[in-house]
Design a protein around this motif. Structure first.
Motif, mmCIF file in Angstrom:
data_model
loop_
_atom_site.group_PDB
_atom_site.id
_atom_site.type_symbol
_atom_site.label_atom_id
_atom_site.label_comp_id
_atom_site.label_asym_id
_atom_site.label_seq_id
_atom_site.Cartn_x
_atom_site.Cartn_y
_atom_site.Cartn_z
ATOM 1 N N ALA A 120 0.740 -1.183 -0.072
ATOM 2 C CA ALA A 120 0.093 -0.111 0.094
ATOM 3 C C ALA A 120 0.873 1.373 -0.090
ATOM 4 N N ASP A 121 0.602 2.501 -0.929
ATOM 5 C CA ASP A 121 1.386 3.550 -0.839
ATOM 6 C C ASP A 121 0.560 4.720 -0.891
ATOM 7 N N VAL A 122 -0.796 4.725 -0.062
ATOM 8 C CA VAL A 122 -1.042 5.845 0.335
ATOM 9 C C VAL A 122 -1.999 5.898 1.465
ATOM 10 N N THR A 123 -2.199 6.366 2.480
ATOM 11 C CA THR A 123 -2.958 6.326 3.666
ATOM 12 C C THR A 123 -4.057 7.411 3.967
ATOM 13 N N PHE A 124 -5.267 7.149 4.288
ATOM 14 C CA PHE A 124 -6.176 7.826 4.696
ATOM 15 C C PHE A 124 -6.469 7.977 6.030
ATOM 16 N N GLN A 125 -6.895 9.013 6.603
ATOM 17 C CA GLN A 125 -7.516 9.083 7.833
ATOM 18 C C GLN A 125 -8.933 9.404 7.814
ATOM 19 N N VAL A 126 -9.771 8.821 8.039
ATOM 20 C CA VAL A 126 -11.437 9.070 8.292
ATOM 21 C C VAL A 126 -11.862 8.715 9.824
ATOM 22 N N GLY A 127 -12.235 9.927 10.216
ATOM 23 C CA GLY A 127 -12.502 9.840 11.770
ATOM 24 C C GLY A 127 -11.122 9.375 12.368
ATOM 25 N N SER A 128 -11.270 8.499 13.341
ATOM 26 C CA SER A 128 -10.205 8.146 14.082
ATOM 27 C C SER A 128 -9.593 6.907 13.401
ATOM 28 N N GLU A 129 -10.110 6.349 12.225
ATOM 29 C CA GLU A 129 -9.795 5.317 11.560
ATOM 30 C C GLU A 129 -8.709 5.643 10.375
ATOM 31 N N ILE A 130 -7.760 4.668 10.320
ATOM 32 C CA ILE A 130 -6.682 4.695 9.248
ATOM 33 C C ILE A 130 -6.992 3.553 8.229
ATOM 34 N N PHE A 131 -6.679 4.000 6.961
ATOM 35 C CA PHE A 131 -6.818 3.210 5.774
ATOM 36 C C PHE A 131 -5.580 3.207 4.687
ATOM 37 N N ARG A 132 -5.065 2.118 4.381
ATOM 38 C CA ARG A 132 -4.050 2.140 3.459
ATOM 39 C C ARG A 132 -4.613 1.523 2.073
ATOM 40 N N ALA A 133 -4.366 2.119 1.250
ATOM 41 C CA ALA A 133 -4.637 1.820 -0.064
ATOM 42 C C ALA A 133 -3.352 1.781 -1.359
ATOM 43 N N HIS A 134 -3.709 1.521 -2.587
ATOM 44 C CA HIS A 134 -2.906 1.452 -3.598
ATOM 45 C C HIS A 134 -3.267 2.558 -4.705
ATOM 46 N N GLN A 135 -2.358 3.556 -4.747
ATOM 47 C CA GLN A 135 -2.608 4.515 -5.830
ATOM 48 C C GLN A 135 -3.011 3.964 -7.333
ATOM 49 N N ALA A 136 -2.132 3.226 -7.713
ATOM 50 C CA ALA A 136 -2.611 2.296 -9.170
ATOM 51 C C ALA A 136 -4.067 1.925 -8.882
ATOM 52 N N VAL A 137 -4.484 1.148 -8.044
ATOM 53 C CA VAL A 137 -5.660 0.478 -7.947
ATOM 54 C C VAL A 137 -6.734 1.664 -7.986
ATOM 55 N N LEU A 138 -6.512 2.715 -7.086
ATOM 56 C CA LEU A 138 -7.328 3.674 -7.103
ATOM 57 C C LEU A 138 -7.465 4.615 -8.343
ATOM 58 N N LEU A 139 -6.421 4.689 -9.108
ATOM 59 C CA LEU A 139 -6.321 5.457 -10.273
ATOM 60 C C LEU A 139 -7.262 4.537 -11.324
ATOM 61 N N ALA A 140 -7.092 3.337 -11.135
ATOM 62 C CA ALA A 140 -7.841 2.607 -12.377
ATOM 63 C C ALA A 140 -9.273 2.311 -12.061
ATOM 64 N N ARG A 141 -9.560 2.294 -10.832
ATOM 65 C CA ARG A 141 -10.945 2.068 -10.413
ATOM 66 C C ARG A 141 -11.928 3.135 -10.174
ATOM 67 N N VAL A 142 -11.212 4.489 -9.579
ATOM 68 C CA VAL A 142 -12.173 5.395 -9.515
ATOM 69 C C VAL A 142 -11.112 6.913 -9.792
ATOM 70 N N PRO A 143 -11.012 6.906 -11.082
ATOM 71 C CA PRO A 143 -10.041 8.047 -11.421
ATOM 72 C C PRO A 143 -10.329 9.329 -10.796
ATOM 73 N N GLU A 144 -11.724 9.789 -10.647
ATOM 74 C CA GLU A 144 -12.062 11.178 -10.463
ATOM 75 C C GLU A 144 -11.705 11.155 -9.011
ATOM 76 N N PHE A 145 -11.897 10.327 -8.044
ATOM 77 C CA PHE A 145 -11.732 10.476 -6.692
ATOM 78 C C PHE A 145 -9.937 10.713 -6.556
ATOM 79 N N PHE A 146 -9.268 9.752 -7.363
ATOM 80 C CA PHE A 146 -7.634 9.804 -7.601
ATOM 81 C C PHE A 146 -7.166 11.344 -7.890
ATOM 82 N N HIS A 147 -7.757 11.755 -9.125
ATOM 83 C CA HIS A 147 -7.422 13.103 -9.462
ATOM 84 C C HIS A 147 -7.937 14.271 -8.586
ATOM 85 N N LEU A 148 -9.057 14.075 -7.819
ATOM 86 C CA LEU A 148 -9.621 15.253 -7.105
ATOM 87 C C LEU A 148 -9.126 15.215 -5.799
ATOM 88 N N VAL A 149 -8.667 14.031 -5.155
ATOM 89 C CA VAL A 149 -8.331 14.072 -3.655
ATOM 90 C C VAL A 149 -6.866 13.451 -3.483
#
Length: 113
Positions: free
Chosen positions: A54-83
């Motif tokens: 995982a190469d990107v980390t999000f904090q939502v409330g008190s929880e931490i989520f790790r994800a993959h930039q490439a997967v986000l870019l491929a699956r939800v490009p609008e979210f990737f480019h805006l956030v």
């Protein structure tokens, strides 16, 4: 040495060209596509769940989520480019937290899955 023979018509190899053979081929291709799609989905879920590479980390409330930039870019490009992209370009550090507001942690987890 093994011998190989094939029916050749006008210089092109002709496989069994019956309608039944073609139908069987279509069904097998469809089944293969379904199997590959299922395996891909399982593999992506495993990457998310185990946070492998995982190469990107999000904090939502008190929880931490790790994800993959490439997967986000491929699956939800609008979210990737805006956030994601603007946050990473601003900080220059992919280990920095990206804060996500106005969503519940459970909803964001579902979104990432």
């Amino acid at each position: 040495m093994a011998e190989w023979s094939v029916n050749v018509r006008q210089g092109v190899a002709i496989p069994e060209s019956t309608k039944g053979f073609q139908e069987k081929g279509k069904k097998e291709r469809h089944k293969l596509k379904e199997t590959l799609a299922s395996h891909l989905s399982e593999d992506l879920h495993r990457l998310f769940k185990e946070e492998l590479q995982a190469d990107v980390t999000f904090q939502v409330g008190s929880e931490i989520f790790r994800a993959h930039q490439a997967v986000l870019l491929a699956r939800v490009p609008e979210f990737f480019h805006l956030v994601v992209d603007p946050a990473l370009n601003k900080s220059g550090d992919s280990s920095e937290l990206i804060y996500i507001k106005a969503i519940q942690p459970s909803e964001f987890k579902h979104f990432l899955q």
